[in-house]
Write a protein that holds these residues in place. Sequence first.
Motif, PDB file in Angstrom:
ATOM      1  N   VAL A  70      32.090  41.678  -6.362  1.00  0.00           N
ATOM      2  CA  VAL A  70      32.496  42.251  -5.076  1.00  0.00           C
ATOM      3  C   VAL A  70      33.275  43.550  -5.230  1.00  0.00           C
ATOM      4  N   ALA A  71      33.523  43.991  -6.479  1.00  0.00           N
ATOM      5  CA  ALA A  71      34.237  45.252  -6.702  1.00  0.00           C
ATOM      6  C   ALA A  71      33.318  46.432  -6.435  1.00  0.00           C
TER       7      ALA A  71
ATOM      8  N   ARG B  23      27.085  35.602 -17.845  1.00  0.00           N
ATOM      9  CA  ARG B  23      27.100  35.171 -19.239  1.00  0.00           C
ATOM     10  C   ARG B  23      27.999  36.063 -20.081  1.00  0.00           C
ATOM     11  N   ALA B  24      27.934  37.376 -19.844  1.00  0.00           N
ATOM     12  CA  ALA B  24      28.776  38.294 -20.606  1.00  0.00           C
ATOM     13  C   ALA B  24      30.256  38.023 -20.351  1.00  0.00           C
ATOM     14  N   LEU B  25      30.620  37.785 -19.101  1.00  0.00           N
ATOM     15  CA  LEU B  25      32.022  37.536 -18.773  1.00  0.00           C
ATOM     16  C   LEU B  25      32.453  36.127 -19.174  1.00  0.00           C
ATOM     17  N   SER B  26      31.529  35.173 -19.179  1.00  0.00           N
ATOM     18  CA  SER B  26      31.863  33.837 -19.665  1.00  0.00           C
ATOM     19  C   SER B  26      32.161  33.866 -21.164  1.00  0.00           C
ATOM     20  N   VAL B  27      31.393  34.653 -21.902  1.00  0.00           N
ATOM     21  CA  VAL B  27      31.673  34.814 -23.328  1.00  0.00           C
ATOM     22  C   VAL B  27      33.027  35.508 -23.520  1.00  0.00           C
ATOM     23  N   LEU B  28      33.335  36.455 -22.645  1.00  0.00           N
ATOM     24  CA  LEU B  28      34.647  37.095 -22.705  1.00  0.00           C
ATOM     25  C   LEU B  28      35.763  36.069 -22.501  1.00  0.00           C
TER      26      LEU B  28
ATOM     27  N   ALA C 203      41.462  46.375 -18.001  1.00  0.00           N
ATOM     28  CA  ALA C 203      40.562  47.376 -18.576  1.00  0.00           C
ATOM     29  C   ALA C 203      39.283  46.717 -19.094  1.00  0.00           C
ATOM     30  N   ARG C 204      39.407  45.572 -19.762  1.00  0.00           N
ATOM     31  CA  ARG C 204      38.214  44.840 -20.213  1.00  0.00           C
ATOM     32  C   ARG C 204      37.344  44.461 -19.028  1.00  0.00           C
ATOM     33  N   HIS C 205      37.997  43.965 -17.985  1.00  0.00           N
ATOM     34  CA  HIS C 205      37.281  43.512 -16.790  1.00  0.00           C
ATOM     35  C   HIS C 205      36.531  44.676 -16.140  1.00  0.00           C
ATOM     36  N   ALA C 206      37.206  45.804 -15.980  1.00  0.00           N
ATOM     37  CA  ALA C 206      36.568  46.975 -15.376  1.00  0.00           C
ATOM     38  C   ALA C 206      35.445  47.498 -16.252  1.00  0.00           C
ATOM     39  N   PHE C 207      35.653  47.498 -17.560  1.00  0.00           N
ATOM     40  CA  PHE C 207      34.632  47.971 -18.492  1.00  0.00           C
ATOM     41  C   PHE C 207      33.359  47.140 -18.351  1.00  0.00           C
ATOM     42  N   MET C 208      33.515  45.810 -18.338  1.00  0.00           N
ATOM     43  CA  MET C 208      32.350  44.938 -18.232  1.00  0.00           C
ATOM     44  C   MET C 208      31.697  45.052 -16.856  1.00  0.00           C
ATOM     45  N   THR C 209      32.499  45.277 -15.829  1.00  0.00           N
ATOM     46  CA  THR C 209      31.956  45.395 -14.474  1.00  0.00           C
ATOM     47  C   THR C 209      31.002  46.571 -14.358  1.00  0.00           C
ATOM     48  N   THR C 210      31.340  47.688 -15.000  1.00  0.00           N
ATOM     49  CA  THR C 210      30.519  48.893 -14.869  1.00  0.00           C
ATOM     50  C   THR C 210      29.417  48.982 -15.913  1.00  0.00           C
ATOM     51  N   ARG C 211      29.478  48.185 -16.980  1.00  0.00           N
ATOM     52  CA  ARG C 211      28.505  48.316 -18.069  1.00  0.00           C
ATOM     53  C   ARG C 211      27.441  47.229 -18.093  1.00  0.00           C
ATOM     54  N   VAL C 212      27.770  46.032 -17.661  1.00  0.00           N
ATOM     55  CA  VAL C 212      26.836  44.920 -17.833  1.00  0.00           C
ATOM     56  C   VAL C 212      25.877  44.845 -16.652  1.00  0.00           C
TER      57      VAL C 212
ATOM     58  N   THR D 160      33.864  37.140 -13.020  1.00  0.00           N
ATOM     59  CA  THR D 160      32.507  37.400 -12.543  1.00  0.00           C
ATOM     60  C   THR D 160      32.479  37.679 -11.050  1.00  0.00           C
ATOM     61  N   ILE D 161      33.143  36.833 -10.270  1.00  0.00           N
ATOM     62  CA  ILE D 161      33.150  37.042  -8.820  1.00  0.00           C
ATOM     63  C   ILE D 161      33.881  38.335  -8.478  1.00  0.00           C
ATOM     64  N   GLY D 162      34.975  38.618  -9.175  1.00  0.00           N
ATOM     65  CA  GLY D 162      35.670  39.882  -8.953  1.00  0.00           C
ATOM     66  C   GLY D 162      34.782  41.073  -9.228  1.00  0.00           C
ATOM     67  N   ALA D 163      34.010  41.005 -10.326  1.00  0.00           N
ATOM     68  CA  ALA D 163      33.088  42.095 -10.644  1.00  0.00           C
ATOM     69  C   ALA D 163      31.981  42.216  -9.606  1.00  0.00           C
TER      70      ALA D 163
END
Length: 442
Positions: free
Chosen positions: A370-371, A145-150, A129-138, A365-368
């Motif tokens: 290509v999603a 950088r956002a996902l590295s901080v995560l 859920a965190r991953h999907a949230f960041m994928t659609t918002r950032v 990051t890579i998952g986000a």
Amino acid sequence: MTSPGSSSASLDPGTRRMLLRFAPMIYGPTLLFGLGEGALLPLLPVIAAAQGASVAQAALIASVIVVARMIGNLPAGWIVTRIGERYTMAIAGVLALAGGFGILFAPNLAVLAVAVFGIGLCASAFGLARHAFMTTRVPLAYRARALSVLGGSFRLGMFVGPFVSAVLLTVFGGESATVWFFIAMLAALILLVLVGRDPEEELRSEGALPTDKRPRIEDDVADDTGESTTGSIPLPEERGVFRTMWQFRGVLARLGLTTATLSAVRQARVYLLPLWGVSLMLDAEAIALIVGITGALEFALFYTSGQVMDRWGRVWAAVPSMVLMGGAFAGLAFTHNLSGAIGWFIVAAVIVGIGNGVSSGILMTIGADVAPPDNPAPFLGSWRLLTDAGGAASPLLIAGVTALASLPVATAVIGAIGLFGAIGFWRFVPRYIPHPPQPKRR
């Protein structure tokens, strides 16, 4: 102008504001979950032994959480698609809370195993859920950088958690205090997720994001047959998890399996470094110190990874990371009987820590990247299943090769996997992921 190698202290204002907005909703809960899990995991075998488990049974119960994480990715993708990221995180937190009470009051090993398994499933749902949230918002320019901080938030929690557990054991003299700490972290997590304002709305109200909630995609959709693309393959209509897996079979078979090698090498370091120290007859304090230095390096470099990926492209973090870790393990395999074996072990451990540090957040990051941007959860469930499977297979591979041959041979095999993964990243990342756009300076 900020140089590419600048630290987090020199973030441009847009990046700083972007990251701070995600703190209450994403980074705070992630840190809390990492703290609770980091404190609890080392004590699971001890708690199982107190219930009468043998050494083998205690190890099995401790490993249940890893298996649950892996198999929970696909149903988690389905759940996020239907109820959304925020409610999935909250429900996962509540169910994990129930699992914490299950561990605390488990009358036997069976109930304990079920509780641990449930926590693993919830951890998978929360993470996806965190991953999907960041994928659609950032925005793409800030994504790495956002996902590295995560990833750094979770690493910090997992790093500090065992020390918190040690303090609680010293003060209260029993494992139940650590379980209560885990429960308290989950309660705080749920509160943050439910009451925190959606950072997307804050950024949009300030004009930092467009008014459209989801990125616009094209109308036509073609199956992912593995042909070169310049980003994620569009998927405008809602599709099930298994249909999504088939739709994206090309990228999952190529880039997904490549990222699984990174996950395998990462997990291998958790087992190989202590085993190597034991084989050199080092005492527990020396092994803990060397592994601790490695962990400190991994945490210290987490933001550097995001800077490299956002400014120069994903491949410039992925390939060096795999070359460093794979090369360190491959070289270490030939040093066991040398006169300076301990020194070579320390050098290899430091290189592995640096290599893992510069890859912080790269799997997410890579998952986000290509999603499908409009509905990433089903795809990310498949993506995380592959990466978790790589990590779960690693200790089994190490144990099997060590039993059949020797520890140096197992270490060489892990090194070869790392170098093979570097080739895969070099080939497939440019094929599927465009160079990220640069954020505007302010």
